[in-house]
Design a protein around this motif. Structure first.
Motif, PDB file in Angstrom:
ATOM      1  N   GLU A  97       0.754  -1.276   0.158  1.00  0.00           N
ATOM      2  CA  GLU A  97      -0.045  -0.010  -0.109  1.00  0.00           C
ATOM      3  C   GLU A  97       0.763   1.213   0.211  1.00  0.00           C
ATOM      4  O   GLU A  97       0.315   2.350   0.483  1.00  0.00           O
ATOM      5  CB  GLU A  97      -0.954   0.159   1.151  1.00  0.00           C
ATOM      6  N   ASP A  98       2.095   1.347  -0.220  1.00  0.00           N
ATOM      7  CA  ASP A  98       3.115   2.328  -0.590  1.00  0.00           C
ATOM      8  C   ASP A  98       3.400   2.554  -1.815  1.00  0.00           C
ATOM      9  O   ASP A  98       3.040   1.706  -2.825  1.00  0.00           O
ATOM     10  CB  ASP A  98       4.473   2.050   0.206  1.00  0.00           C
ATOM     11  N   LEU A  99       3.529   3.756  -2.302  1.00  0.00           N
ATOM     12  CA  LEU A  99       3.891   4.267  -3.645  1.00  0.00           C
ATOM     13  C   LEU A  99       4.844   3.513  -4.067  1.00  0.00           C
ATOM     14  O   LEU A  99       4.989   3.260  -5.344  1.00  0.00           O
ATOM     15  CB  LEU A  99       3.858   5.706  -3.612  1.00  0.00           C
ATOM     16  N   SER A 100       5.988   2.960  -3.425  1.00  0.00           N
ATOM     17  CA  SER A 100       6.998   2.397  -3.828  1.00  0.00           C
ATOM     18  C   SER A 100       6.592   0.766  -4.377  1.00  0.00           C
ATOM     19  O   SER A 100       7.599   0.111  -5.263  1.00  0.00           O
ATOM     20  CB  SER A 100       7.979   2.080  -2.781  1.00  0.00           C
ATOM     21  N   GLY A 101       5.544   0.463  -4.152  1.00  0.00           N
ATOM     22  CA  GLY A 101       5.015  -0.891  -4.734  1.00  0.00           C
ATOM     23  C   GLY A 101       5.042  -1.070  -6.115  1.00  0.00           C
ATOM     24  O   GLY A 101       5.575  -1.915  -6.840  1.00  0.00           O
ATOM     25  N   LYS A 102       4.782   0.057  -6.849  1.00  0.00           N
ATOM     26  CA  LYS A 102       4.787  -0.034  -8.424  1.00  0.00           C
ATOM     27  C   LYS A 102       5.997  -0.225  -8.857  1.00  0.00           C
ATOM     28  O   LYS A 102       6.319  -0.759 -10.013  1.00  0.00           O
ATOM     29  CB  LYS A 102       4.256   1.399  -9.171  1.00  0.00           C
ATOM     30  N   ASN A 103       7.169   0.091  -8.131  1.00  0.00           N
ATOM     31  CA  ASN A 103       8.474  -0.425  -8.467  1.00  0.00           C
ATOM     32  C   ASN A 103       9.164  -1.432  -7.592  1.00  0.00           C
ATOM     33  O   ASN A 103      10.395  -1.594  -7.576  1.00  0.00           O
ATOM     34  CB  ASN A 103       9.584   1.027  -8.069  1.00  0.00           C
ATOM     35  N   GLY A 104       8.446  -2.288  -7.276  1.00  0.00           N
ATOM     36  CA  GLY A 104       8.660  -3.475  -6.521  1.00  0.00           C
ATOM     37  C   GLY A 104       9.192  -3.248  -5.155  1.00  0.00           C
ATOM     38  O   GLY A 104       9.715  -3.998  -4.653  1.00  0.00           O
ATOM     39  N   GLY A 105       8.649  -2.252  -4.548  1.00  0.00           N
ATOM     40  CA  GLY A 105       8.868  -1.932  -3.295  1.00  0.00           C
ATOM     41  C   GLY A 105      10.385  -0.949  -2.941  1.00  0.00           C
ATOM     42  O   GLY A 105      10.418  -0.849  -1.833  1.00  0.00           O
ATOM     43  N   GLU A 106      11.092  -1.002  -3.981  1.00  0.00           N
ATOM     44  CA  GLU A 106      12.216  -0.348  -3.645  1.00  0.00           C
ATOM     45  C   GLU A 106      12.185   0.988  -3.319  1.00  0.00           C
ATOM     46  O   GLU A 106      11.488   1.857  -3.868  1.00  0.00           O
ATOM     47  CB  GLU A 106      13.012  -0.553  -5.133  1.00  0.00           C
ATOM     48  N   LEU A 107      13.208   1.227  -2.369  1.00  0.00           N
ATOM     49  CA  LEU A 107      13.294   2.624  -1.670  1.00  0.00           C
ATOM     50  C   LEU A 107      14.578   3.305  -2.046  1.00  0.00           C
ATOM     51  O   LEU A 107      15.667   2.572  -2.136  1.00  0.00           O
ATOM     52  CB  LEU A 107      13.008   2.523  -0.268  1.00  0.00           C
ATOM     53  N   PRO A 108      14.766   4.469  -1.837  1.00  0.00           N
ATOM     54  CA  PRO A 108      16.267   5.081  -1.812  1.00  0.00           C
ATOM     55  C   PRO A 108      16.837   4.584  -0.733  1.00  0.00           C
ATOM     56  O   PRO A 108      16.634   4.000   0.209  1.00  0.00           O
ATOM     57  CB  PRO A 108      15.661   6.795  -1.664  1.00  0.00           C
ATOM     58  N   TRP A 109      18.279   4.732  -0.908  1.00  0.00           N
ATOM     59  CA  TRP A 109      19.202   4.379   0.010  1.00  0.00           C
ATOM     60  C   TRP A 109      18.877   5.069   1.563  1.00  0.00           C
ATOM     61  O   TRP A 109      18.483   6.342   1.511  1.00  0.00           O
ATOM     62  CB  TRP A 109      20.587   5.001  -0.308  1.00  0.00           C
ATOM     63  N   LEU A 110      18.698   4.440   2.507  1.00  0.00           N
ATOM     64  CA  LEU A 110      18.299   4.709   4.034  1.00  0.00           C
ATOM     65  C   LEU A 110      19.516   4.950   4.897  1.00  0.00           C
ATOM     66  O   LEU A 110      20.353   3.862   4.666  1.00  0.00           O
ATOM     67  CB  LEU A 110      17.326   3.436   4.403  1.00  0.00           C
ATOM     68  N   THR A 111      19.669   5.971   5.496  1.00  0.00           N
ATOM     69  CA  THR A 111      20.718   6.139   6.637  1.00  0.00           C
ATOM     70  C   THR A 111      19.798   6.504   7.786  1.00  0.00           C
ATOM     71  O   THR A 111      18.513   6.780   8.088  1.00  0.00           O
ATOM     72  CB  THR A 111      21.238   7.369   6.277  1.00  0.00           C
ATOM     73  N   THR A 112      20.626   6.414   9.039  1.00  0.00           N
ATOM     74  CA  THR A 112      19.981   6.717  10.293  1.00  0.00           C
ATOM     75  C   THR A 112      19.248   7.834  10.177  1.00  0.00           C
ATOM     76  O   THR A 112      19.774   9.149   9.733  1.00  0.00           O
ATOM     77  CB  THR A 112      21.112   6.638  11.494  1.00  0.00           C
ATOM     78  N   GLY A 113      18.350   7.991  10.961  1.00  0.00           N
ATOM     79  CA  GLY A 113      17.481   9.371  11.183  1.00  0.00           C
ATOM     80  C   GLY A 113      16.436   9.689  10.237  1.00  0.00           C
ATOM     81  O   GLY A 113      15.736  10.726  10.330  1.00  0.00           O
ATOM     82  N   ARG A 114      16.296   8.899   9.024  1.00  0.00           N
ATOM     83  CA  ARG A 114      15.474   9.332   7.946  1.00  0.00           C
ATOM     84  C   ARG A 114      14.003   8.845   8.240  1.00  0.00           C
ATOM     85  O   ARG A 114      13.166   9.466   7.423  1.00  0.00           O
ATOM     86  CB  ARG A 114      15.970   8.579   6.651  1.00  0.00           C
ATOM     87  N   THR A 115      13.764   7.904   9.058  1.00  0.00           N
ATOM     88  CA  THR A 115      12.449   7.355   9.299  1.00  0.00           C
ATOM     89  C   THR A 115      12.316   7.068  10.494  1.00  0.00           C
ATOM     90  O   THR A 115      13.253   7.112  11.146  1.00  0.00           O
ATOM     91  CB  THR A 115      12.154   6.151   8.292  1.00  0.00           C
ATOM     92  N   ASN A 116      11.056   6.075  11.147  1.00  0.00           N
ATOM     93  CA  ASN A 116      11.055   5.720  12.325  1.00  0.00           C
ATOM     94  C   ASN A 116      12.173   4.539  12.695  1.00  0.00           C
ATOM     95  O   ASN A 116      12.588   3.795  11.904  1.00  0.00           O
ATOM     96  CB  ASN A 116       9.478   5.219  12.661  1.00  0.00           C
ATOM     97  N   GLU A 117      12.513   4.763  14.099  1.00  0.00           N
ATOM     98  CA  GLU A 117      13.675   3.761  14.409  1.00  0.00           C
ATOM     99  C   GLU A 117      13.436   2.432  14.466  1.00  0.00           C
ATOM    100  O   GLU A 117      14.057   1.556  14.040  1.00  0.00           O
ATOM    101  CB  GLU A 117      13.893   4.133  15.905  1.00  0.00           C
TER     102      GLU A 117
END
Length: 564
Positions: free
Chosen positions: A266-286
């Protein structure tokens, strides 16, 4: 008398050397610095390097064209002014900043990316016009910390209700993830201590550092997300959990993660196979971050994770340490230029200018900045030469377009005459075929096309064939040209008896119509590119001769001889 004349000539020569004027064109001095600037810039390789003498002739031609452009006041045209102003606005940017301050802040930002900090805070939001009231509350909170623990004061006084529920804890952050004053407080405070009162755009903070660790680097992940709404009943929550674990079971049985992400997430990334940008600390919930960083091997998939807003199933696609400073520098400079740090750089820059020019406080920062901007050409000679290059270069392009390129292209009579006069220059080394290549959708269309062409002259053949196409059906594909052997497979097959006839399921039938040119083109149009280029060179040469007569050129050989 003769000795006096020689003495005067010597004085004149000495003056020329002292002034370092290398030549005068159309009454305008050309400095040795300007000539060397162009000469060195246009001689970048031993294989093509010209001597000073060889380059001088090219330089004079360039300057004669520019002189004529100025004479016609082409520099007053609004489109030219706008173009130059646009170039200058981009070129001045590196000169209107303090590069040492910027480099220091870039290095600081990068160093902070290499370390994560676990922080808590007490926030007293700014009260706008009553900001003094907010500051008084912040001092009250600070006073309470002398006798009460941080967590208790955060719960009772912090205006950040989300973190107050967790005793003020925000969690792990890294560089460039919070506003700059908060970041500085976090990185400049020792573990177990608090920062005192610091101010940001949100209000007043007291920041406590709970722990530090080296950066975990960054991970590339994909996820499948199912949203959990706050008003869900227990039954709805249980049903959602069953759905999520059902998807997980499908993954365990070998179903494709990317396809399930497209159909289930149910995330917009689903249309791209769920792929997200590179993730580093502090970008989303812990919770989500910890689950992502906990996956050890690329390709592994986590068990379902319940985090704020819903459930996640995470797949690790890649992991790596923080990129090097050389890789990140451009991005860090851009981000620094759009946050509070840009003001720090600007303040340092303006302070240095005030000291340099002796400006007092009655002159505003904006006036100091504009003064520097307006005088860059004088202050930095190389920048002045660069801007002169842009101005003269654009003028030369504009006048050449008017006097050479457009004039020659439109002069059909001149092109025809030039071709006939120099026809031997365009003699073919091997025969060429001049004609039309026709691809047809069916045999019936082919027969119709050939019958049609039997009653029209060759010059009308192309337009006649186009009538076979309608809005409903594209019955033919046609192209025309002059073809040497090897340029077109169909011409090779039909005319030069080489190769195989290419297959085309949409246009299976084909033929060609035209003639072989054995030695010479029929007209300049058959070799128009080459003829136009040569004719433009002739037009330019004639124009340059007129300019040489119109504008005097003086060369000061003593200065010229000093150029290496």
């Amino acid at each position: 008398m003769k000795r006096a004349f020689v003495f005067i000539i010597s004085l004149l020569s000495a003056g020329m050397l002292f002034s370092q004027t290398v030549m005068k064109i159309a009454g305008n001095d050309v400095s040795k610095e300007e000539f060397e600037y162009y000469y060195n810039k246009n001689n970048v390789g031993d294989a093509t390097k010209l001597s000073v003498g060889e380059y001088t002739d090219l330089f004079i031609k360039f300057k004669l064209k520019v002189a004529e452009a100025y004479n016609r006041k082409m520099d007053t045209i609004s489109s030219y002014k706008n173009e130059i102003n646009g170039y200058r606005e981009r070129l001045v940017r590196p000169y209107l900043t303090d590069n040492a301050a910027k480099d220091s802040l870039v290095q600081e930002a990068y160093n902070r990316l290499l370390e994560d900090v676990d922080v808590s805070h007490i926030l007293i939001r700014s009260a706008g016009a009553n900001d003094s009231l907010s500051y008084s509350r912040a001092k009250e909170a600070l006073k309470k910390l002398e006798s009460e623990n941080f967590e208790k004061v955060a719960v009772s006084m912090s205006d950040d209700k989300a973190s107050a529920q967790d005793s003020g804890r925000l969690g792990w952050i890294t560089g460039m993830t919070t506003v700059y004053p908060f970041e500085c407080a976090a990185y400049n405070t020792k573990v177990g201590e608090h920062s005192g009162i610091i101010k940001s755009g949100y209000g007043y903070h007291i920041v406590k550092v709970n722990a530090r660790r080296p950066s975990r680097g960054q991970v590339k992940i994909a996820h499948i997300f199912k949203r959990n709404f706050a008003d869900f009943t227990q039954h709805q929550q249980d049903s959602l959990k069953n759905v999520v674990f059902g998807v997980y079971e499908k993954l365990q049985s070998g179903e494709n993660f990317e396809e399930l992400a497209k159909s289930e997430s149910e995330d917009l990334s689903g249309k791209n196979g769920g792929e997200l940008p590179w993730l580093t600390t502090g970008r989303t919930n812990e919770l989500f971050e910890n689950a992502a960083f906990a996956i050890k091997n690329v390709g592994d998939i986590s068990e379902p994770i319940e985090a704020p807003y819903g459930w996640h199933i995470i797949k690790l696609l890649d992991k790596k340490p923080i990129d090097s400073l050389s890789v990140l520098k451009s991005d860090l400079e851009s981000r620094i230029g759009s946050d509070e740090r840009s003001k720090i750089i600007s303040d340092i820059f303006i302070a240095k200018l005030r000291k340099e020019y002796g400006f007092n406080d009655s002159i505003s920062d904006a006036e100091v900045y504009e003064y520097e901007k307006d005088n860059l050409e004088k202050k930095y000679p190389n920048f002045g030469l660069l801007m002169k290059e842009y101005r003269d270069g654009i003028l030369m392009f504009n006048i050449c377009q008017e006097e050479i390129w457009n004039k020659a292209a439109k002069d059909t009579a001149g092109l025809r005459k030039y071709f006939e006069t120099h026809k031997e220059n365009y003699k073919y080394s091997a025969p060429r075929y001049k004609g039309i290549v026709v691809r047809c959708a069916s045999k019936d269309i082919k027969r119709k096309a050939q019958r049609m062409l039997g009653s029209v002259p060759m010059v009308a053949a192309y337009d006649m064939l186009l009538t076979l196409n309608t809005d409903e059906a594209k019955n033919v594909r046609i192209e025309r040209g002059v073809y040497p052997e090897g340029k077109n497979a169909m011409v090779d097959y039909y005319i030069f008896n080489k190769g195989k006839l290419p297959s085309d399921s949409k246009y299976p039938e084909s033929f060609v119509i035209g003639k072989i040119q054995k030695e010479y083109p029929d007209s300049y149009k058959d070799v128009k590119g080459a003829v136009l280029n040569d004719y433009q060179n002739q037009v330019e040469a004639e124009w340059i001769n007129k300019l040489r007569k119109k504008y005097p050129v003086e060369i000061y050989q003593e200065v010229m001889d000093a150029i290496k």
